[in-house]
Design a protein around this motif. Sequence first.
Motif, PDB file in Angstrom:
ATOM      1  N   ALA A 138     -25.313  17.971  28.579  1.00 56.11           N
ATOM      2  CA  ALA A 138     -26.110  19.095  28.081  1.00 56.11           C
ATOM      3  C   ALA A 138     -27.530  19.123  28.660  1.00 56.11           C
ATOM      4  CB  ALA A 138     -26.181  19.049  26.559  1.00 56.11           C
ATOM      5  N   THR A 139     -28.067  17.962  28.986  1.00 55.99           N
ATOM      6  CA  THR A 139     -29.463  17.889  29.410  1.00 55.99           C
ATOM      7  C   THR A 139     -29.594  18.190  30.900  1.00 55.99           C
ATOM      8  OG1 THR A 139     -29.918  16.236  27.690  1.00 55.99           O
ATOM      9  CG2 THR A 139     -31.515  16.442  29.472  1.00 55.99           C
ATOM     10  N   LYS A 140     -30.234  19.285  31.224  1.00 54.36           N
ATOM     11  CA  LYS A 140     -30.451  19.699  32.609  1.00 54.36           C
ATOM     12  C   LYS A 140     -31.920  19.603  33.011  1.00 54.36           C
ATOM     13  CE  LYS A 140     -26.100  20.889  32.751  1.00 54.36           C
ATOM     14  NZ  LYS A 140     -25.114  20.031  33.454  1.00 54.36           N
ATOM     15  N   SER A 141     -32.785  19.485  32.013  1.00 53.33           N
ATOM     16  CA  SER A 141     -34.225  19.435  32.251  1.00 53.33           C
ATOM     17  C   SER A 141     -34.851  18.551  31.180  1.00 53.33           C
ATOM     18  CB  SER A 141     -34.826  20.847  32.169  1.00 53.33           C
ATOM     19  OG  SER A 141     -36.238  20.805  32.049  1.00 53.33           O
ATOM     20  N   LYS A 143     -37.167  19.319  29.395  1.00 52.94           N
ATOM     21  CA  LYS A 143     -37.494  20.198  28.273  1.00 52.94           C
ATOM     22  C   LYS A 143     -36.347  20.284  27.267  1.00 52.94           C
ATOM     23  CE  LYS A 143     -40.413  23.012  31.286  1.00 52.94           C
ATOM     24  NZ  LYS A 143     -40.580  24.343  31.928  1.00 52.94           N
ATOM     25  N   ASP A 144     -35.115  20.046  27.736  1.00 54.48           N
ATOM     26  CA  ASP A 144     -33.956  20.167  26.851  1.00 54.48           C
ATOM     27  C   ASP A 144     -33.967  19.128  25.733  1.00 54.48           C
ATOM     28  OD1 ASP A 144     -33.021  22.258  28.383  1.00 54.48           O
ATOM     29  OD2 ASP A 144     -31.742  20.980  29.630  1.00 54.48           O
ATOM     30  N   GLN A 147     -36.764  18.429  21.150  1.00 54.72           N
ATOM     31  CA  GLN A 147     -36.289  19.019  19.903  1.00 54.72           C
ATOM     32  C   GLN A 147     -36.240  17.948  18.820  1.00 54.72           C
ATOM     33  OE1 GLN A 147     -31.866  19.816  20.080  1.00 54.72           O
ATOM     34  NE2 GLN A 147     -32.248  19.664  22.287  1.00 54.72           N
ATOM     35  N   LYS A 150     -34.541  14.030  18.589  1.00 56.23           N
ATOM     36  CA  LYS A 150     -34.390  13.379  19.880  1.00 56.23           C
ATOM     37  C   LYS A 150     -35.464  12.300  20.051  1.00 56.23           C
ATOM     38  CE  LYS A 150     -30.909  15.848  21.362  1.00 56.23           C
ATOM     39  NZ  LYS A 150     -29.569  15.247  21.579  1.00 56.23           N
TER      40      LYS A 150
END
Length: 274
Positions: A138-141, A143-144, A147, A150
């Motif tokens: 799910a993590t591409k950046s 910034k992901d 939240q 995390k």
Amino acid sequence: MNKLVLTFLVLLMLFVTGCSQETGVGQAAPSTLDQIKERKKLIIGTSPGYPPFEMRDKERNFVGYDIDLGKAIAESLKVDVEFKEFEFSGLIPALQTGDIDMVISGVTIRGDRALSVSFSNPYYTSGQVLMIQKGDKATKSWKDLDQPGKKIGVSQGTTGALLAKQLYKQAEVLDFDGFTSASIALKGGQIDGVVFDEPGIRMYEVMNADSVKGVYELISNENLGIAVRLNDFAMVNWINSFLYSYRGGAAEQASFAKWFQSNDWINTVEQTNG
């Protein structure tokens, strides 16, 4: 001006001059460069565990790109070299107390650090990136992961730690005593990502390809420099002159090819898989 006053002033000047000669008042403090030459040995502080810059091989010798740089400096000065190991956060204090002559350990040139030490010109340009678990699709950046719930691991005292604490507004940023400790926590599922220097994460991924991967979106661009004692301009000037000839030269190109363009050395260094 009468003779009595003139005589008093002459005597006062002689007294002050004598005191200055005895105590060294008004004289510049000796440069680290002079001390190294007199001692015939260069003492360098470093923090192994940052491949391919500084590591230990299986015989516990210091190896890596930064280690080659330190050896080349000593060779140019025609002195022996000794490397002393510290935690990263202890390097600048060790330099300030005189335990070491300089720091070569992937140190990013920053304004706040320059209040405590003086830096050479950059010898390498790096940047901060994110490392995640291999199975994280799910993590591409970076910034992901910003939240609630995390957790981001950082190596205490590093530029990555400072940057992560500035950028991550919702995720929790956790300090670890080094990159290896943070990486072990990531592999164990205690945290969701690690922010660290791009070369270090690339090398760690090569050595742990089954468990971690890098997200190579640069979070920042940073220059690495050699740290010396604050305002030791003679030392800084000499190092800068040395770097002009070393960077891009035969020795530096061979070192870069060995540590950055080949993986042949991986099985020769201490493994920190945890």
